[in-house]
Motif scaffolding. Structure first.
Motif, short mmCIF file in Angstrom:
data_model
loop_
_atom_site.label_atom_id
_atom_site.label_comp_id
_atom_site.label_asym_id
_atom_site.label_seq_id
_atom_site.Cartn_x
_atom_site.Cartn_y
_atom_site.Cartn_z
N GLU A 98 -10.77 0.30 0.51
CA GLU A 98 -10.67 1.15 1.70
C GLU A 98 -9.56 0.64 2.63
O GLU A 98 -8.80 1.43 3.20
N LYS A 99 -9.47 -0.68 2.75
CA LYS A 99 -8.44 -1.28 3.59
C LYS A 99 -7.05 -0.94 3.05
O LYS A 99 -6.15 -0.56 3.82
N ARG A 100 -6.86 -1.06 1.74
CA ARG A 100 -5.58 -0.73 1.12
C ARG A 100 -5.25 0.75 1.33
O ARG A 100 -4.10 1.11 1.61
N GLN A 101 -6.26 1.60 1.18
CA GLN A 101 -6.04 3.03 1.34
C GLN A 101 -5.64 3.35 2.79
O GLN A 101 -4.71 4.13 3.01
N LYS A 102 -6.31 2.73 3.75
CA LYS A 102 -5.96 2.96 5.15
C LYS A 102 -4.54 2.49 5.43
O LYS A 102 -3.79 3.15 6.16
N GLU A 106 -19.37 -4.45 -2.96
CA GLU A 106 -19.15 -4.01 -1.58
C GLU A 106 -17.84 -4.57 -1.04
O GLU A 106 -17.08 -3.86 -0.37
N ASN A 107 -17.56 -5.84 -1.34
CA ASN A 107 -16.31 -6.45 -0.89
C ASN A 107 -15.11 -5.75 -1.52
O ASN A 107 -14.10 -5.51 -0.85
N GLU A 108 -15.21 -5.44 -2.81
CA GLU A 108 -14.13 -4.73 -3.49
C GLU A 108 -13.91 -3.36 -2.86
O GLU A 108 -12.77 -2.93 -2.68
N GLN A 109 -15.00 -2.69 -2.54
CA GLN A 109 -14.89 -1.37 -1.92
C GLN A 109 -14.22 -1.48 -0.55
O GLN A 109 -13.37 -0.66 -0.20
N LYS A 110 -14.58 -2.50 0.21
CA LYS A 110 -13.96 -2.71 1.52
C LYS A 110 -12.47 -2.96 1.36
O LYS A 110 -11.64 -2.42 2.12
N LYS A 111 -12.10 -3.78 0.36
CA LYS A 111 -10.69 -4.06 0.12
C LYS A 111 -9.94 -2.79 -0.25
O LYS A 111 -8.83 -2.54 0.21
N GLU A 125 -2.17 5.04 3.98
CA GLU A 125 -2.15 6.23 4.83
C GLU A 125 -1.33 5.98 6.09
O GLU A 125 -0.58 6.85 6.54
N LYS A 126 -1.50 4.80 6.65
CA LYS A 126 -0.76 4.44 7.86
C LYS A 126 0.74 4.40 7.59
O LYS A 126 1.54 4.89 8.39
N GLU A 127 1.13 3.82 6.45
CA GLU A 127 2.54 3.77 6.08
C GLU A 127 3.10 5.17 5.87
O GLU A 127 4.22 5.48 6.29
N LEU A 128 2.32 6.02 5.20
CA LEU A 128 2.75 7.39 4.97
C LEU A 128 2.94 8.12 6.29
O LEU A 128 3.94 8.83 6.49
N LYS A 129 2.01 7.93 7.20
CA LYS A 129 2.09 8.57 8.51
C LYS A 129 3.33 8.08 9.25
O LYS A 129 4.03 8.87 9.89
N ALA A 130 3.62 6.78 9.16
CA ALA A 130 4.80 6.22 9.82
C ALA A 130 6.08 6.82 9.22
O ALA A 130 7.03 7.14 9.95
N LYS A 131 6.09 6.98 7.88
CA LYS A 131 7.27 7.58 7.24
C LYS A 131 7.46 9.02 7.69
O LYS A 131 8.58 9.45 7.98
N GLU A 132 6.36 9.76 7.73
CA GLU A 132 6.45 11.15 8.18
C GLU A 132 6.93 11.23 9.62
O GLU A 132 7.75 12.09 9.96
N LYS A 133 6.43 10.33 10.45
CA LYS A 133 6.83 10.31 11.85
C LYS A 133 8.32 9.99 11.98
O LYS A 133 9.04 10.62 12.75
#
Length: 156
Positions: A87-91, A80-85, A94-102
């Motif tokens: 998911e955190k990395r994926q978010k 579960e901890n690995e999955q949370k990590k 995604e946030k970095e990609l969104k910032a680049k697109e912006k």
């Protein structure tokens, strides 16, 4: 008096936690060390050697099963901890990609606004429709748009 009751309660919980309950042949036994109790009475001597070994084997199996359950719970928690990590990395990605697109979008918009403003300024200047005050305002506006382009470039 209250302290005595609390002390006795604590002592009783400590002693009961050291003894383990075992079900053997439909009967519940408490095992403390090498002593076997039934309903609070010592029945170690009244049991045959085979029954004693059976009870001890059942206790060992119960302990092994509990250990396996704890191990499985730890593995589940770790997963579960690995999955949370993950998911955190994926978010974060995604946030970095969104910032680049912006940033890219802002750069494109800034460039477009700059070229449009410059073209309009040149057109008005050619036609002679700019007063000295208007010309100054247009140059300030164009300079501001040029700074916006530079900011957008840096963020890219």
């Amino acid at each position: 008096m209250k302290y005595l009751v609390v002390l006795l309660l604590f002592l009783g919980m400590t002693l009961s936690s050291q003894a383990q309950e075992v079900d053997f042949n439909g009967t519940t036994y408490m095992v403390k060390g090498k002593t076997i109790l039934q309903n609070g009475a010592d029945v170690t001597t009244s049991l045959s050697a085979a029954e004693q070994t059976g009870i001890m084997d059942a206790l060992n199996q119960q302990k092994a099963l509990e250990a396996e359950q704890k191990k499985a719970e730890k593995q589940i928690k770790k997963a579960e901890n690995e999955q949370k990590k993950t998911e955190k990395r994926q978010k974060k990605a995604e946030k970095e990609l969104k910032a680049k697109e912006k940033a890219h979008s802002r750069f494109e918009n800034s460039s477009k606004d700059y070229s449009n403003a410059k073209a309009k300024y040149e057109k008005l200047k050619r036609k002679g429709k700019l007063s000295p005050n208007d010309e100054e305002k247009w140059l300030e506006k164009i300079e501001g748009l040029k700074e916006d382009i530079e900011k957008a470039k840096r963020k890219l």
